[in-house]
Design an enzyme around this catalytic site. Structure first.
Site, short mmCIF file in Angstrom:
data_model
loop_
_atom_site.label_atom_id
_atom_site.label_comp_id
_atom_site.label_asym_id
_atom_site.label_seq_id
_atom_site.Cartn_x
_atom_site.Cartn_y
_atom_site.Cartn_z
N TYR A 232 0.74 -1.23 -0.02
CA TYR A 232 -0.07 -0.17 -0.02
C TYR A 232 0.89 1.28 -0.13
O TYR A 232 2.06 1.29 0.88
CB TYR A 232 -0.90 0.14 1.10
CG TYR A 232 -1.91 0.99 1.34
CD1 TYR A 232 -2.93 1.55 0.59
CD2 TYR A 232 -1.47 2.16 2.51
CE1 TYR A 232 -3.44 2.64 0.60
CE2 TYR A 232 -2.52 3.31 2.58
CZ TYR A 232 -3.41 3.53 1.64
OH TYR A 232 -4.13 4.81 1.60
N ASP B 84 9.33 2.99 0.16
CA ASP B 84 8.18 3.64 0.95
C ASP B 84 8.46 3.26 2.25
O ASP B 84 7.90 2.13 2.82
CB ASP B 84 6.99 3.14 0.31
CG ASP B 84 5.83 3.74 0.95
OD1 ASP B 84 5.99 4.48 1.87
OD2 ASP B 84 4.65 3.67 0.56
N LYS C 208 4.06 8.96 9.14
CA LYS C 208 3.76 8.43 10.33
C LYS C 208 4.78 8.76 11.45
O LYS C 208 4.40 9.85 11.96
CB LYS C 208 3.71 6.92 10.23
CG LYS C 208 2.35 6.41 9.24
CD LYS C 208 2.22 5.09 9.16
CE LYS C 208 0.72 4.87 8.35
NZ LYS C 208 0.60 4.01 7.31
C1 LIG Z 1 0.14 4.55 5.72
C2 LIG Z 1 0.93 4.34 4.50
C3 LIG Z 1 0.91 5.22 3.45
C4 LIG Z 1 0.09 6.45 3.49
O1 LIG Z 1 0.20 7.19 4.46
P1 LIG Z 1 -1.00 8.33 4.77
O2 LIG Z 1 -0.37 9.29 5.88
O3 LIG Z 1 -2.01 7.61 5.57
O4 LIG Z 1 -1.51 8.90 3.59
C5 LIG Z 1 1.87 5.00 2.23
N1 LIG Z 1 2.63 4.07 2.44
C6 LIG Z 1 2.89 3.20 3.47
C7 LIG Z 1 3.89 2.02 3.45
C8 LIG Z 1 2.07 3.39 4.58
O5 LIG Z 1 2.18 2.50 5.60
#
Ligand SMILES: *Cc1c(COP(=O)(O)O)cnc(C)c1O
Length: 430
Positions: free
Chosen positions: A144, A237, A265
């Site tokens: 994701y 990511d 995060k």
């Molecule tokens: C949570 C997450 C996102 C998206 O971040 P948001 O702050 O919710 O937009 C993208 N990549 C990864 C790996 C994530 O865990």
């Protein structure tokens, strides 16, 4: 379990909020029942509006790595609140934050702060395309990367649980340049690369959005070499893993360096912060130095920066990563033992402070094997854990997180809950 007030708020909330939530997983759809509404939190504990107390393994899906309202962080935030909330001009905090982030990730000479992980990743893709002049992106099934159009294919967690193949409203043109490879399968990447026109491969270096899945060392090594030899950028990511797997994220832990790194995060410590960064040569493409446009009214917000700086400083000082490992190993053992005693098929995946069980016979190494999990069993397990004071992410495919505020006593309480929950699973699913 008393949930009257949550039920009341849920009913009221549904009128003017979509499903009474602002992010789908919060609606508890995949575990059934009514979602809890939160009143407050402190340290390792979170309290719902009915006064139920839980040990928090959701931690806002990752950011609260020091637990809630760490006293140093709280003091800092309060102090900066007095100076004003946002200015539309630069502050020293942004520079300090940038220095800390670039210091933690050797692959970053420069960084740009944004407001969410989604924004960080979609900007990183634009940057990769701007820098390489190529169009295609390779992503892995089950990873994701936020909710931008181009990445809403085979995207794990929320989508995996609901079995939605992507999302309505995303035009075919938006995903036509997104190619899907299999996690831990280098041939599936090679096949796409051979066709050419690939700007970047994007990966969650430790996957956390289809449950926790770690790559093999060989896979990461080959992925790094392969992208390099094809002049394709590797985007890590690390929105979930940055500062969580280790201070320098999954890259420090796995020993590789991506071309572009995305953060979110933990980096904001609970305030909305995302970031993307790379070496100078790449970042100089970004406006105002270069011609790739990307902007944000609230980007680098001073309160968010203050919270992020305080969180990162505290985290660096405490260096909790070895302790996280030990706690996660303990939880793994407890879950496996309890499952075995009750005749339940279970695999536990973990990495650093991320852990989760899969109710399946099959070792989980990719999206396909993750989906062999029995989500009904998870549902029973989840509610029994809640009843016994443990707040888990309400989905089989979300990682549980650890924080530095968790005590031995908390963890023993979790052990008791695990034993009761596995028993409940055995009784209900004979
Ligand atoms: C949570 C997450 C996102 C998206 O971040 P948001 O702050 O919710 O937009 C993208 N990549 C990864 C790996 C994530 O865990």
């Amino acid at each position: 379990m008393k949930l009257e007030k949550s039920i009341e708020l849920y009913t009221r909330g549904k009128k003017h909020l979509v499903g009474a939530v602002n992010s789908p997983v919060r609606a508890f759809k995949s575990v059934g029942g009514v979602p809890i509404f939160i009143d407050k939190a402190k340290g390792s504990k979170i309290y719902d509006v009915d006064g139920n107390e839980y040990i928090d393994f959701v931690l806002s899906y990752g950011p609260m790595i020091l637990g809630h309202r760490n006293s140093v962080v709280e003091k800092t935030v309060k102090k900066y609140m007095k100076n004003g909330y946002t200015f539309g001009a630069s502050t020293k905090g942004e520079i300090i934050m940038a220095e800390m982030v670039c210091d933690a990730f050797p692959g970053m000479d420069k960084v740009r702060f944004v407001n969410s992980g989604t924004e960080a990743v979609l900007s990183a893709l634009r940057l990769a395309r701007a820098f390489t002049g190529k169009n295609k992106i390779i992503k892995f099934a089950g990873c994701y990367h936020g909710h931008s159009d181009a990445l809403l294919v085979a995207a794990g967690s929320g989508l995996a649980t609901l079995s939605i193949p992507g999302s309505k409203g995303v035009p075919d043109e938006a995903v036509k340049n997104t190619l899907i490879a299999e996690f831990n399968n280098i041939k599936s990447v090679e096949r796409h690369l051979r066709k050419g026109d690939v700007a970047a491969v994007i990966i969650e270096p430790i996957a956390g959005n289809m449950g926790v899945i770690r790559p093999t060392d060989k896979f990461i090594k080959e992925l790094r070499e392969l992208t390099k030899s094809h002049d394709v950028l590797l985007i890590a990511d690390e929105v979930m893993t940055g500062f969580r797997s280790k201070f320098g994220g999954a890259q420090e832990l796995l020993g590789f360096e991506a071309d572009i790194t995305c953060l979110g995060k933990v980096v904001g410590g609970g305030f909305p912060v995302g970031a993307y960064g790379a070496r100078n040569e790449i970042m100089e493409m970004v406006s105002p130095l270069g011609d790739m446009y990307q902007a944000g009214t609230l980007s680098g917000n001073p309160i968010a920066m203050a919270c992020g700086i305080a969180t990162l400083k505290e985290l660096k000082k405490r260096n909790p990563y070895e302790d996280f490992n030990k706690t996660a190993a303990f939880l793994e053992r407890e879950m496996k033992t309890a499952a075995k005693e009750n005749g339940i098929d279970l695999h536990v995946n973990r990495f650093g402070s991320m852990i989760n069980p899969f109710f399946t016979k099959v070792p989980v190494v990719d999206f396909k094997t993750a989906q062999t999990s029995d989500t009904d069993k998870f549902k029973t397990f989840f509610w029994k854990m809640m009843e016994n004071g443990v707040f888990l992410p309400p989905s089989q495919f979300e990682a549980w997180f650890l924080d530095t505020a968790m005590t031995k006593r908390d963890i023993y309480k979790v052990r008791t809950a695990i034993r009761l929950a596995m028993k409940a699973v055995a009784n209900k699913h004979k």
